[in-house]
Design a protein around this motif. Structure first.
Motif, short mmCIF file in Angstrom:
data_model
loop_
_atom_site.label_atom_id
_atom_site.label_comp_id
_atom_site.label_asym_id
_atom_site.label_seq_id
_atom_site.Cartn_x
_atom_site.Cartn_y
_atom_site.Cartn_z
N PRO A 63 -8.36 -3.60 -10.02
CA PRO A 63 -8.17 -2.84 -8.78
C PRO A 63 -7.84 -3.76 -7.61
O PRO A 63 -8.24 -4.92 -7.59
CB PRO A 63 -9.52 -2.15 -8.57
N LEU A 64 -7.12 -3.21 -6.65
CA LEU A 64 -6.82 -3.95 -5.41
C LEU A 64 -7.98 -3.80 -4.46
O LEU A 64 -8.62 -2.79 -4.40
CB LEU A 64 -5.56 -3.40 -4.75
N TRP B 118 0.80 -1.22 0.00
CA TRP B 118 0.00 0.00 0.00
C TRP B 118 0.83 1.27 0.00
O TRP B 118 0.41 2.30 -0.46
CB TRP B 118 -0.96 0.01 1.20
N ARG B 119 2.03 1.20 0.54
CA ARG B 119 2.88 2.39 0.60
C ARG B 119 3.83 2.45 -0.59
O ARG B 119 4.73 3.26 -0.60
CB ARG B 119 3.70 2.38 1.90
N CYS C 157 -3.73 -2.88 -8.94
CA CYS C 157 -3.31 -1.62 -8.34
C CYS C 157 -4.50 -0.80 -7.86
O CYS C 157 -5.64 -1.04 -8.23
CB CYS C 157 -2.48 -0.81 -9.31
N VAL C 158 -4.16 0.17 -7.02
CA VAL C 158 -5.16 1.09 -6.48
C VAL C 158 -5.50 2.12 -7.53
O VAL C 158 -4.62 2.81 -8.04
CB VAL C 158 -4.61 1.78 -5.20
N LEU D 77 -0.13 5.41 -6.98
CA LEU D 77 -0.63 6.78 -7.01
C LEU D 77 0.27 7.74 -6.24
O LEU D 77 0.11 8.95 -6.36
CB LEU D 77 -2.06 6.83 -6.46
N GLN D 78 1.20 7.21 -5.45
CA GLN D 78 2.15 8.08 -4.76
C GLN D 78 3.22 8.59 -5.71
O GLN D 78 4.03 9.44 -5.37
CB GLN D 78 2.80 7.32 -3.60
N GLU E 105 1.95 -5.13 -8.56
CA GLU E 105 0.87 -5.07 -7.58
C GLU E 105 1.21 -4.00 -6.56
O GLU E 105 2.32 -3.98 -6.03
CB GLU E 105 0.71 -6.42 -6.89
N GLY E 106 0.28 -3.08 -6.31
CA GLY E 106 0.54 -2.08 -5.29
C GLY E 106 -0.18 -0.78 -5.52
O GLY E 106 -1.09 -0.67 -6.35
N ASN E 107 0.26 0.23 -4.80
CA ASN E 107 -0.30 1.57 -4.88
C ASN E 107 0.70 2.46 -5.59
O ASN E 107 1.72 2.83 -5.03
CB ASN E 107 -0.58 2.10 -3.47
#
Length: 198
Positions: free
Chosen positions: A197-198, A128-129, A177-178, A153-154, A149-151
Motif C-alpha cells: 500500500p501507498l 494520487w489522481r 498502490c492505494v 481505484l479511479q 505506483e499510484g491510485n
C-alpha cells in the motif's frame, strides 16, 4: 584508447550528473567528434523539469547520436504540454526502447505500445489522481518487469485488469498502490509479485 577512457569516464558519471558530461564535447573539435561517435553514450535519455525548454532539443540530439542502439528512457514530472511534444519525436524510435521509467504518463503514450517490441522493463508512477488511462491499449507484450505506483481505484476493474492482458513474458510485477481490492489482486498475472500500500 582515448575514446575508451572518455567513454568509461562519462559512463561512470552519466546517471549522477545527468547532462553535465556533454560539456566535455566543448573542449575541442576532436573531443566532440569522439563523443559523437559513441552512440551508447546517447542511449540514456532523461527528460527532467530542471530545464524543460531544452528537453526537446536534448531528445532530438540523443535520438540522432544514439544511432540504432537500445534506448533507456526516463521522464520525470514536468509541464504536460512540453511532455506532449516529445511523443511524436519518440514514436519513430519506440522499437528501440528497452526500459522506460515515467511519471504521470499521458494517455497518448498508449498509442506507441505496439511499436515497443524490445522493451523489457517499465516503471510507471501515476500519483494520487492516477488511474489507468495510460494503459488504454495493451501494454507491450515483451515486458518482463513492470513496476506501478499510484491510485488505480479511479479505474474500473475491467480497465485495470485489461492492462495486463497479453503479458505472457512478465516475470516480475511490483505495485505500490492505494488499497487494491482482493478480487483485483487475485486476477493479476501469477508472477513474482510485490504489492504494497501507498
Amino acid at each position: 584508447v582515448f575514446s575508451d577512457i572518455l567513454f568509461q569516464y562519462i559512463s561512470m558519471y552519466r546517471d549522477r550528473t545527468c547532462y553535465l558530461w556533454l560539456k566535455l564535447s566543448h573542449v575541442s573539435r576532436h573531443w566532440r567528434n569522439i563523443i559523437c561517435s559513441l552512440p551508447s553514450l546517447f542511449s540514456h535519455i532523461r527528460l527532467t523539469p530542471s530545464n524543460p525548454s531544452r528537453n526537446i532539443e536534448i531528445m532530438q540530439n540523443f535520438l540522432h547520436f544514439s544511432g540504432h542502439t537500445a534506448l533507456h528512457l526516463h521522464v520525470t514530472k514536468y509541464d504536460i504540454e512540453k511532455r506532449a511534444e516529445f511523443l511524436p519525436l519518440l514514436s519513430n524510435h519506440a522499437h528501440r526502447i528497452v526500459d522506460m521509467e515515467i511519471v504521470s504518463p499521458l494517455k497518448s503514450m498508449a498509442e506507441m505500445y505496439h511499436c515497443m517490441t524490445h522493451i523489457r522493463s517499465m516503471a510507471v508512477s501515476t500519483g494520487w489522481r492516477g488511474g489507468i488511462s495510460w494503459a488504454s491499449k495493451p501494454l507491450p507484450s515483451s515486458l518482463t518487469r513492470l513496476m506501478l505506483e499510484g491510485n488505480f481505484l479511479q479505474s474500473s476493474p475491467e480497465e485495470f485488469l485489461n492492462a495486463f492482458n497479453g503479458l505472457s513474458q512478465l516475470q516480475e510485477l511490483e505495485m505500490h498502490c492505494v488499497g487494491l481490492p482482493d478480487a483485483w489482486r487475485s486476477a493479476l498475472p501469477q508472477t513474482t509479485r510485490s504489492i504494497t500500500p501507498l
